[in-house]
Design a protein around this motif. Structure first.
Motif, PDB file in Angstrom:
ATOM      1  N   VAL A 174       0.857  -1.190   0.000  1.00  5.66           N
ATOM      2  CA  VAL A 174       0.000   0.000   0.000  1.00  5.66           C
ATOM      3  C   VAL A 174       0.889   1.234   0.000  1.00  5.66           C
ATOM      4  O   VAL A 174       0.660   2.195  -0.738  1.00  5.66           O
ATOM      5  N   ASN A 175       1.904   1.224   0.831  1.00  7.61           N
ATOM      6  CA  ASN A 175       3.022   2.173   0.740  1.00  7.61           C
ATOM      7  C   ASN A 175       4.226   1.485   1.355  1.00  7.61           C
ATOM      8  O   ASN A 175       4.169   0.296   1.669  1.00  7.61           O
ATOM      9  N   TYR A 176       5.305   2.192   1.512  1.00  6.55           N
ATOM     10  CA  TYR A 176       6.536   1.531   1.965  1.00  6.55           C
ATOM     11  C   TYR A 176       6.882   1.858   3.412  1.00  6.55           C
ATOM     12  O   TYR A 176       8.026   1.713   3.837  1.00  6.55           O
ATOM     13  N   SER A 179      -9.482   6.776   6.704  1.00 11.08           N
ATOM     14  CA  SER A 179      -8.434   7.182   5.758  1.00 11.08           C
ATOM     15  C   SER A 179      -7.411   6.075   5.556  1.00 11.08           C
ATOM     16  O   SER A 179      -6.817   5.951   4.474  1.00 11.08           O
ATOM     17  N   GLU A 180      -7.197   5.235   6.560  1.00  8.91           N
ATOM     18  CA  GLU A 180      -6.244   4.130   6.428  1.00  8.91           C
ATOM     19  C   GLU A 180      -6.775   3.047   5.500  1.00  8.91           C
ATOM     20  O   GLU A 180      -6.022   2.464   4.710  1.00  8.91           O
ATOM     21  N   ARG A 181      -8.063   2.770   5.578  1.00  3.80           N
ATOM     22  CA  ARG A 181      -8.650   1.773   4.666  1.00  3.80           C
ATOM     23  C   ARG A 181      -8.819   2.369   3.266  1.00  3.80           C
ATOM     24  O   ARG A 181      -8.769   1.653   2.261  1.00  3.80           O
ATOM     25  N   LEU A 182      -9.004   3.678   3.215  1.00  2.00           N
ATOM     26  CA  LEU A 182      -9.062   4.366   1.926  1.00  2.00           C
ATOM     27  C   LEU A 182      -7.743   4.163   1.162  1.00  2.00           C
ATOM     28  O   LEU A 182      -7.750   3.930  -0.051  1.00  2.00           O
ATOM     29  N   ALA A 183      -6.632   4.238   1.873  1.00  2.00           N
ATOM     30  CA  ALA A 183      -5.323   4.038   1.247  1.00  2.00           C
ATOM     31  C   ALA A 183      -5.210   2.626   0.671  1.00  2.00           C
ATOM     32  O   ALA A 183      -4.678   2.434  -0.439  1.00  2.00           O
ATOM     33  N   CYS A 184      -5.714   1.644   1.400  1.00  2.00           N
ATOM     34  CA  CYS A 184      -5.692   0.251   0.912  1.00  2.00           C
ATOM     35  C   CYS A 184      -6.544   0.115  -0.345  1.00  2.00           C
ATOM     36  O   CYS A 184      -6.136  -0.537  -1.329  1.00  2.00           O
ATOM     37  N   ALA A 185      -7.735   0.710  -0.329  1.00  2.00           N
ATOM     38  CA  ALA A 185      -8.650   0.620  -1.468  1.00  2.00           C
ATOM     39  C   ALA A 185      -8.053   1.283  -2.706  1.00  2.00           C
ATOM     40  O   ALA A 185      -8.162   0.764  -3.825  1.00  2.00           O
ATOM     41  N   LYS A 186      -7.413   2.419  -2.517  1.00  2.00           N
ATOM     42  CA  LYS A 186      -6.826   3.134  -3.654  1.00  2.00           C
ATOM     43  C   LYS A 186      -5.681   2.340  -4.277  1.00  2.00           C
ATOM     44  O   LYS A 186      -5.528   2.314  -5.504  1.00  2.00           O
ATOM     45  N   ARG A 187      -4.893   1.680  -3.445  1.00  2.00           N
ATOM     46  CA  ARG A 187      -3.803   0.863  -3.990  1.00  2.00           C
ATOM     47  C   ARG A 187      -4.364  -0.330  -4.765  1.00  2.00           C
ATOM     48  O   ARG A 187      -3.850  -0.687  -5.840  1.00  2.00           O
ATOM     49  N   ILE A 196     -14.513   3.987  -3.265  1.00  2.00           N
ATOM     50  CA  ILE A 196     -13.318   3.779  -4.094  1.00  2.00           C
ATOM     51  C   ILE A 196     -13.482   2.530  -4.967  1.00  2.00           C
ATOM     52  O   ILE A 196     -13.174   2.567  -6.163  1.00  2.00           O
ATOM     53  N   LEU A 197     -13.962   1.445  -4.386  1.00  2.00           N
ATOM     54  CA  LEU A 197     -14.161   0.219  -5.171  1.00  2.00           C
ATOM     55  C   LEU A 197     -15.465   0.220  -5.956  1.00  2.00           C
ATOM     56  O   LEU A 197     -15.721  -0.688  -6.740  1.00  2.00           O
ATOM     57  N   HIS A 198     -16.284   1.239  -5.753  1.00  2.00           N
ATOM     58  CA  HIS A 198     -17.525   1.428  -6.533  1.00  2.00           C
ATOM     59  C   HIS A 198     -18.506   0.266  -6.358  1.00  2.00           C
ATOM     60  O   HIS A 198     -19.035  -0.280  -7.333  1.00  2.00           O
ATOM     61  N   THR A 199     -18.742  -0.105  -5.094  1.00  2.00           N
ATOM     62  CA  THR A 199     -19.797  -1.078  -4.800  1.00  2.00           C
ATOM     63  C   THR A 199     -21.126  -0.377  -4.517  1.00  2.00           C
ATOM     64  O   THR A 199     -22.124  -1.029  -4.191  1.00  2.00           O
ATOM     65  N   ILE A 200     -21.120   0.971  -4.621  1.00  2.70           N
ATOM     66  CA  ILE A 200     -22.358   1.758  -4.600  1.00  2.70           C
ATOM     67  C   ILE A 200     -22.326   2.690  -5.804  1.00  2.70           C
ATOM     68  O   ILE A 200     -21.262   2.969  -6.359  1.00  2.70           O
ATOM     69  N   ASP A 201     -23.509   3.175  -6.219  1.00  4.82           N
ATOM     70  CA  ASP A 201     -23.551   4.070  -7.377  1.00  4.82           C
ATOM     71  C   ASP A 201     -23.408   5.528  -6.930  1.00  4.82           C
ATOM     72  O   ASP A 201     -23.193   5.817  -5.748  1.00  4.82           O
ATOM     73  N   ASP A 202     -23.537   6.444  -7.857  1.00  2.00           N
ATOM     74  CA  ASP A 202     -23.321   7.865  -7.552  1.00  2.00           C
ATOM     75  C   ASP A 202     -24.375   8.445  -6.616  1.00  2.00           C
ATOM     76  O   ASP A 202     -24.175   9.510  -6.028  1.00  2.00           O
ATOM     77  N   ASP A 203     -25.499   7.736  -6.478  1.00  2.06           N
ATOM     78  CA  ASP A 203     -26.561   8.174  -5.563  1.00  2.06           C
ATOM     79  C   ASP A 203     -26.535   7.416  -4.249  1.00  2.06           C
ATOM     80  O   ASP A 203     -27.522   7.419  -3.500  1.00  2.06           O
ATOM     81  N   ASN A 204     -25.421   6.728  -3.983  1.00  3.35           N
ATOM     82  CA  ASN A 204     -25.248   5.944  -2.754  1.00  3.35           C
ATOM     83  C   ASN A 204     -26.215   4.776  -2.642  1.00  3.35           C
ATOM     84  O   ASN A 204     -26.591   4.377  -1.537  1.00  3.35           O
TER      85      ASN A 204
END
Length: 317
Positions: A112-114, A148-156, A204-212
């Motif tokens: 995810v990072n170093y 924010s920590e799980r967000l980093a995992c999802a983005k990677r 981030i993984l888009h398991t919901i649509d733009d309207d949540n």
């Protein structure tokens, strides 16, 4: 073909590497001995044998030694996995792994990072009767830290998914430390919601649509840029794999893309997703976790399995 995920809860070997949790340092007052290790291996192997998956992602495996010992114990109990992959993260006490009855063409680990703060994501490219599928085994940061920590995992993870060929089949699984509707459950928590309502697993993984709204199986069939969380195949009361303060959480997830629902090649069998929940994995209505004494001196009791329930799904080749 059956694909499963299981957080085995702290499978440590008998080497003292200096990164162990205190209670798993070998041969201390805690009683993490060779005999205790064998009991833990046997209990974990029994669960994996009974699941009977062709491919299973594992979390909280300390080392490749522990994984090989577990593989050997599963074999002794009657289920053979010829292939395995393991991702060792620097300074991490526990790591992710995968066992497979199908050939693993290649295995990669994605930091995810170093900083060593996050567990690496394991990717295994598996050959299934001439077709390939990428398995991603995850163990994201726990909820002792903010979203924010799980967000980093999802983005990677998403960064790697975007590198795959268009409509390449893949399966995301593991302990995401995120509920399938995290975008609802974390909103009122100041400790967790430091991202202005944005979640890794949902946004981030888009398991919901733009309207949540949650992505449905029907939406997935029509869309190549969304993902479907298989928890929605179960009735709501069964959508949990872990208990926190008596409340069910679906921290373990299996998530699939359009390529596994488009009627071509490998396909998810709709409605086949299940929580593996035989009676022996429960103690007084709770997951029968690996036990230690509550009285001093604290020590391992050699009882129980894990604080997580396994999950699995079937796929048609």
């Amino acid at each position: 073909m059956k694909i499963a995920s299981y957080n085995v809860e702290n499978l440590f070997d008998m080497n003292d590497d200096g990164s162990e949790y205190e209670e798993y340092i070998p041969n201390t007052a805690w009683g993490w001995t060779s005999d205790m290790y064998r009991i833990k291996l046997s209990h974990t192997a029994t669960v994996i044998r009974d699941i009977g998956a062709d491919i299973i992602g594992l979390q909280e495996i300390e080392s490749e030694i522990a994984l090989k010992d577990l593989k050997a114990e599963i074999n002794r109990q009657g289920l053979y996995y010829p292939y395995y992959a393991f991702a060792k993260t620097r300074n991490s006490a526990v790591n992710v792994a995968l066992l497979s009855r199908y050939p693993i063409q290649s295995a990669l680990k994605h930091p995810v990072n170093y900083s060593g703060k996050y567990r690496d994501i394991l990717e295994a490219k598996i050959n299934i009767n001439g077709k390939t599928v990428h398995m991603f085994v995850n163990h994201w940061k726990s909820k002792s830290g903010p979203e924010s920590e799980r967000l980093a995992c999802a983005k990677r993870l998403l960064l790697r998914l975007k590198e795959l060929p268009h409509n390449e089949p893949f399966v995301l699984l593991g302990d995401f430390n995120s509920h399938y509707e995290e975008y609802k459950t974390f909103l009122k928590s100041r400790k967790l919601n430091n991202t202005e309502g944005i979640t890794g697993i949902n946004h981030i993984l888009h398991t919901i649509d733009d309207d949540n709204n949650p992505i449905t199986y029907e939406t997935l069939q029509k869309s190549t840029d969304t993902l479907y969380n298989l928890w929605y195949d179960l009735t709501e009361e069964k959508r949990w794999s872990h208990l926190f303060r008596g409340k069910g959480e679906a921290l373990d997830n299996i998530i699939i893309p359009h390529a596994l629902a488009d009627g071509q090649g490998i396909e998810y069998i709709r409605g086949s997703f299940e929580r593996f929940d035989p009676d022996y994995l429960f103690d007084k209505g709770k997951p029968y976790r690996w036990k230690s004494s509550r009285n001093y001196p604290k020590h391992h009791l050699g009882e129980g399995y894990s604080d997580h329930l396994p999950i699995y799904a079937l796929f048609r080749i």
